[in-house]
Motif scaffolding. Sequence first.
Motif, PDB file in Angstrom:
ATOM      1  N   ALA A 254       0.700  -1.085   0.098  1.00 26.98           N
ATOM      2  CA  ALA A 254       0.079   0.102   0.115  1.00 26.98           C
ATOM      3  C   ALA A 254       0.789   1.378  -0.071  1.00 26.98           C
ATOM      4  CB  ALA A 254      -0.914  -0.050   1.228  1.00 26.98           C
ATOM      5  N   PHE A 255       1.883   1.323   0.911  1.00 30.79           N
ATOM      6  CA  PHE A 255       2.795   2.539   0.826  1.00 30.79           C
ATOM      7  C   PHE A 255       3.558   2.651  -0.639  1.00 30.79           C
ATOM      8  CE2 PHE A 255       7.242   3.674   1.292  1.00 30.79           C
ATOM      9  CZ  PHE A 255       7.017   4.954   1.800  1.00 30.79           C
ATOM     10  N   ARG A 256       4.268   1.597  -1.202  1.00 33.74           N
ATOM     11  CA  ARG A 256       4.733   1.377  -2.506  1.00 33.74           C
ATOM     12  C   ARG A 256       3.878   2.305  -3.489  1.00 33.74           C
ATOM     13  NH1 ARG A 256       8.367  -3.162  -4.272  1.00 33.74           N
ATOM     14  NH2 ARG A 256       8.720  -1.681  -6.022  1.00 33.74           N
ATOM     15  N   THR A 257       2.389   1.588  -3.383  1.00 38.55           N
ATOM     16  CA  THR A 257       1.510   2.158  -4.420  1.00 38.55           C
ATOM     17  C   THR A 257       1.571   3.563  -4.365  1.00 38.55           C
ATOM     18  OG1 THR A 257       0.231   0.040  -4.186  1.00 38.55           O
ATOM     19  CG2 THR A 257      -0.833   2.210  -5.000  1.00 38.55           C
ATOM     20  N   GLN A 258       1.609   4.324  -3.311  1.00 37.58           N
ATOM     21  CA  GLN A 258       1.446   5.754  -3.287  1.00 37.58           C
ATOM     22  C   GLN A 258       2.838   6.283  -3.439  1.00 37.58           C
ATOM     23  OE1 GLN A 258      -1.376   6.666  -3.570  1.00 37.58           O
ATOM     24  NE2 GLN A 258      -2.416   4.796  -2.972  1.00 37.58           N
ATOM     25  N   SER A 259       3.889   5.882  -2.835  1.00 37.87           N
ATOM     26  CA  SER A 259       5.355   6.588  -2.919  1.00 37.87           C
ATOM     27  C   SER A 259       5.806   6.500  -4.396  1.00 37.87           C
ATOM     28  CB  SER A 259       6.259   5.803  -1.829  1.00 37.87           C
ATOM     29  OG  SER A 259       6.608   4.370  -2.076  1.00 37.87           O
ATOM     30  N   GLU A 260       5.418   5.362  -5.078  1.00 35.72           N
ATOM     31  CA  GLU A 260       5.905   5.422  -6.503  1.00 35.72           C
ATOM     32  C   GLU A 260       4.701   6.124  -7.321  1.00 35.72           C
ATOM     33  OE1 GLU A 260       7.183   1.587  -7.147  1.00 35.72           O
ATOM     34  OE2 GLU A 260       8.330   1.390  -5.338  1.00 35.72           O
ATOM     35  N   ASP A 261       3.836   6.574  -7.053  1.00 36.56           N
ATOM     36  CA  ASP A 261       2.520   7.015  -7.719  1.00 36.56           C
ATOM     37  C   ASP A 261       1.961   6.136  -8.754  1.00 36.56           C
ATOM     38  OD1 ASP A 261       2.233   9.842  -6.811  1.00 36.56           O
ATOM     39  OD2 ASP A 261       4.337  10.428  -7.711  1.00 36.56           O
ATOM     40  N   LYS A 262       1.556   5.197  -8.037  1.00 33.34           N
ATOM     41  CA  LYS A 262       0.859   3.807  -8.934  1.00 33.34           C
ATOM     42  C   LYS A 262      -0.577   3.753  -8.389  1.00 33.34           C
ATOM     43  CE  LYS A 262       5.076   1.267  -9.541  1.00 33.34           C
ATOM     44  NZ  LYS A 262       5.708  -0.118  -9.512  1.00 33.34           N
ATOM     45  N   GLU A 263      -0.907   5.050  -8.090  1.00 33.12           N
ATOM     46  CA  GLU A 263      -2.502   4.777  -7.952  1.00 33.12           C
ATOM     47  C   GLU A 263      -3.143   4.670  -9.073  1.00 33.12           C
ATOM     48  OE1 GLU A 263      -5.721   4.337  -6.368  1.00 33.12           O
ATOM     49  OE2 GLU A 263      -4.578   4.979  -4.628  1.00 33.12           O
ATOM     50  N   ASN A 264      -4.035   3.689  -9.157  1.00 27.67           N
ATOM     51  CA  ASN A 264      -4.886   3.273 -10.307  1.00 27.67           C
ATOM     52  C   ASN A 264      -6.520   3.834 -10.405  1.00 27.67           C
ATOM     53  OD1 ASN A 264      -6.102   1.403  -8.635  1.00 27.67           O
ATOM     54  ND2 ASN A 264      -5.349  -0.362  -9.989  1.00 27.67           N
ATOM     55  N   VAL A 265      -6.831   4.287  -8.987  1.00 27.23           N
ATOM     56  CA  VAL A 265      -8.368   4.730  -8.840  1.00 27.23           C
ATOM     57  C   VAL A 265      -8.352   6.395  -9.510  1.00 27.23           C
ATOM     58  CG1 VAL A 265     -10.415   5.150  -7.491  1.00 27.23           C
ATOM     59  CG2 VAL A 265      -8.917   2.898  -7.442  1.00 27.23           C
ATOM     60  N   ILE A 266      -8.868   6.566 -10.256  1.00 26.04           N
ATOM     61  CA  ILE A 266      -8.919   8.160 -10.693  1.00 26.04           C
ATOM     62  C   ILE A 266      -9.367   9.054  -9.422  1.00 26.04           C
ATOM     63  CG2 ILE A 266      -9.790   9.955 -12.391  1.00 26.04           C
ATOM     64  CD1 ILE A 266     -10.154   7.424 -14.489  1.00 26.04           C
ATOM     65  N   ALA A 267     -10.338   8.809  -8.663  1.00 28.80           N
ATOM     66  CA  ALA A 267     -10.953   9.485  -7.762  1.00 28.80           C
ATOM     67  C   ALA A 267      -9.914   9.746  -6.797  1.00 28.80           C
ATOM     68  CB  ALA A 267     -12.104   9.069  -7.486  1.00 28.80           C
ATOM     69  N   LEU A 268      -8.789   8.754  -6.553  1.00 26.74           N
ATOM     70  CA  LEU A 268      -8.007   8.926  -5.548  1.00 26.74           C
ATOM     71  C   LEU A 268      -6.461   9.589  -5.860  1.00 26.74           C
ATOM     72  CD1 LEU A 268      -8.091   5.192  -3.811  1.00 26.74           C
ATOM     73  CD2 LEU A 268      -9.355   7.380  -3.333  1.00 26.74           C
ATOM     74  N   GLN A 269      -6.673   9.788  -7.392  1.00 26.05           N
ATOM     75  CA  GLN A 269      -5.376  10.536  -7.595  1.00 26.05           C
ATOM     76  C   GLN A 269      -5.300  11.957  -7.438  1.00 26.05           C
ATOM     77  OE1 GLN A 269      -5.298   9.429 -12.020  1.00 26.05           O
ATOM     78  NE2 GLN A 269      -4.804   7.456 -11.585  1.00 26.05           N
ATOM     79  N   GLN A 270      -6.437  12.553  -7.080  1.00 26.40           N
ATOM     80  CA  GLN A 270      -6.469  14.128  -6.927  1.00 26.40           C
ATOM     81  C   GLN A 270      -5.885  14.425  -5.538  1.00 26.40           C
ATOM     82  OE1 GLN A 270     -10.696  15.369  -5.300  1.00 26.40           O
ATOM     83  NE2 GLN A 270     -11.263  13.282  -5.476  1.00 26.40           N
ATOM     84  N   PHE A 271      -5.733  13.450  -4.822  1.00 27.06           N
ATOM     85  CA  PHE A 271      -5.010  13.777  -3.328  1.00 27.06           C
ATOM     86  C   PHE A 271      -3.707  14.019  -3.523  1.00 27.06           C
ATOM     87  CE2 PHE A 271      -9.146  11.649  -2.533  1.00 27.06           C
ATOM     88  CZ  PHE A 271      -9.848  12.447  -1.898  1.00 27.06           C
ATOM     89  N   ASP A 272      -2.890  14.562  -2.999  1.00 27.20           N
ATOM     90  CA  ASP A 272      -1.579  14.877  -2.985  1.00 27.20           C
ATOM     91  C   ASP A 272      -0.823  13.373  -2.498  1.00 27.20           C
ATOM     92  OD1 ASP A 272      -1.017  15.062  -0.086  1.00 27.20           O
ATOM     93  OD2 ASP A 272      -1.110  17.138  -0.495  1.00 27.20           O
ATOM     94  N   GLN A 273       0.416  13.248  -2.675  1.00 29.56           N
ATOM     95  CA  GLN A 273       1.034  11.917  -2.103  1.00 29.56           C
ATOM     96  C   GLN A 273       1.091  11.747  -0.824  1.00 29.56           C
ATOM     97  OE1 GLN A 273       5.566  11.239  -2.388  1.00 29.56           O
ATOM     98  NE2 GLN A 273       4.863   9.838  -4.155  1.00 29.56           N
ATOM     99  N   ALA A 274       1.436  12.879  -0.246  1.00 30.87           N
ATOM    100  CA  ALA A 274       1.417  12.764   1.284  1.00 30.87           C
ATOM    101  C   ALA A 274       0.187  12.411   2.144  1.00 30.87           C
ATOM    102  CB  ALA A 274       1.742  14.135   2.255  1.00 30.87           C
ATOM    103  N   GLN A 275      -1.042  12.882   1.417  1.00 37.60           N
ATOM    104  CA  GLN A 275      -2.406  12.574   2.022  1.00 37.60           C
ATOM    105  C   GLN A 275      -2.602  11.069   1.609  1.00 37.60           C
ATOM    106  OE1 GLN A 275      -4.621  13.496   4.206  1.00 37.60           O
ATOM    107  NE2 GLN A 275      -5.664  15.121   3.091  1.00 37.60           N
TER     108      GLN A 275
END
Length: 391
Positions: A254-275
Amino acid sequence: MTEGARDYSGFFRDGDDAIARAYVDRSFGAGAYLDFEPGAAGRDEILVASTASARDYMMQSASCATSGGQIFRVRPSLIETIRPNAFATRHRDLHLCGMNTGMYGAIFELCNFVMAQPGLFRDIGEPGRETATPLPPGVVPGFWLIDQLRIHGTIIDKSLAPSLMPKCPERYHFAVALTLHVMRFVWFHEMCHCLNGHVGALVDIVPSIRLNEMPDDSALATLVELEQASLPMNASAFLQAIELDADRSALWAAFRTQSEDKENVIALQQFDQAQRIKLSLLSAYLITFIMEEASRRLNSERRESHPDSYTRLHNLVRTTASHLLDARTGMQAIFYDVMRELKVLRGAIPSLVDVDQVLADCLSPQFQAVLDDKEEQVETARSYFITFSFN
């Protein structure tokens, strides 16, 4: 809500859906397998987005194989049943992961309650619109609806529902985002049971075994069968060790998904990485609360197959401290922000873990010695199931 579909050919095959459906209907009752075809009655877009997202991440393991050359394949499924649970198993060469709708319901209700508290996530929407109405004694957010259905078979009192929901539309949409993060942790946990070799090692002993997020009626029989096997420790300790291992791997994923910017849900991509990283940490910690409350509702007192929720939480906190805090600038601030949110939330949910006690135990040699023993058991178990892992 998810990005463009990938090519699943070769990983998800034509017959996989029939295999998953047959397994679910056989194990949980006819009609338990949830179908979400376009236009299907009762289609829940949050469930659809969560499952589509999970399939996409699972597909990314398509090149993984065991040292013996077995190719990794897995299919996620949704099961229509009120009891919060999730599972991992294998049918021939196909791993199966499942999540009960009761788990989704508990997560969704809890996440909405979180955002109905004006003191939490004060940077989201208009927290001043939230009333934070105190709940009656015995009502636990995440389990209000489940308890009514479990005890009465129907919803007999809807008057409490508004108290569980945020008033601010932006905060409601954030509750949906938090729900997707918590569900993702559950999906990753079950997938890691498969990838890490837990399922393969145990199916080799008990072909019909199913690893459940919560113990089910087959847990005792499974323990009896496994006690006859040549495991490196007693069956209960081994099963608890693999749960802790799956939690660690799920948090890391879960951490790597966000730290490497691999979010695949468009609605979640709007939040910045730290959030997004904050939500990933909070999600992992919140799931231990859901497991604790679900465990209290079990009829059986025999729960040797799973570690207690407080140990699971500390296992995740330890993983955060040892692997995540130095992995990205600002992680320590994110961690303490998460703990602050949990401390505020405990004011509304008395049964939630005491954050001050958690932090105190992090510095307690006596308590940490107990976790050191758990750590040794995980390492011993890993030396056994690593042969069945996919890399």
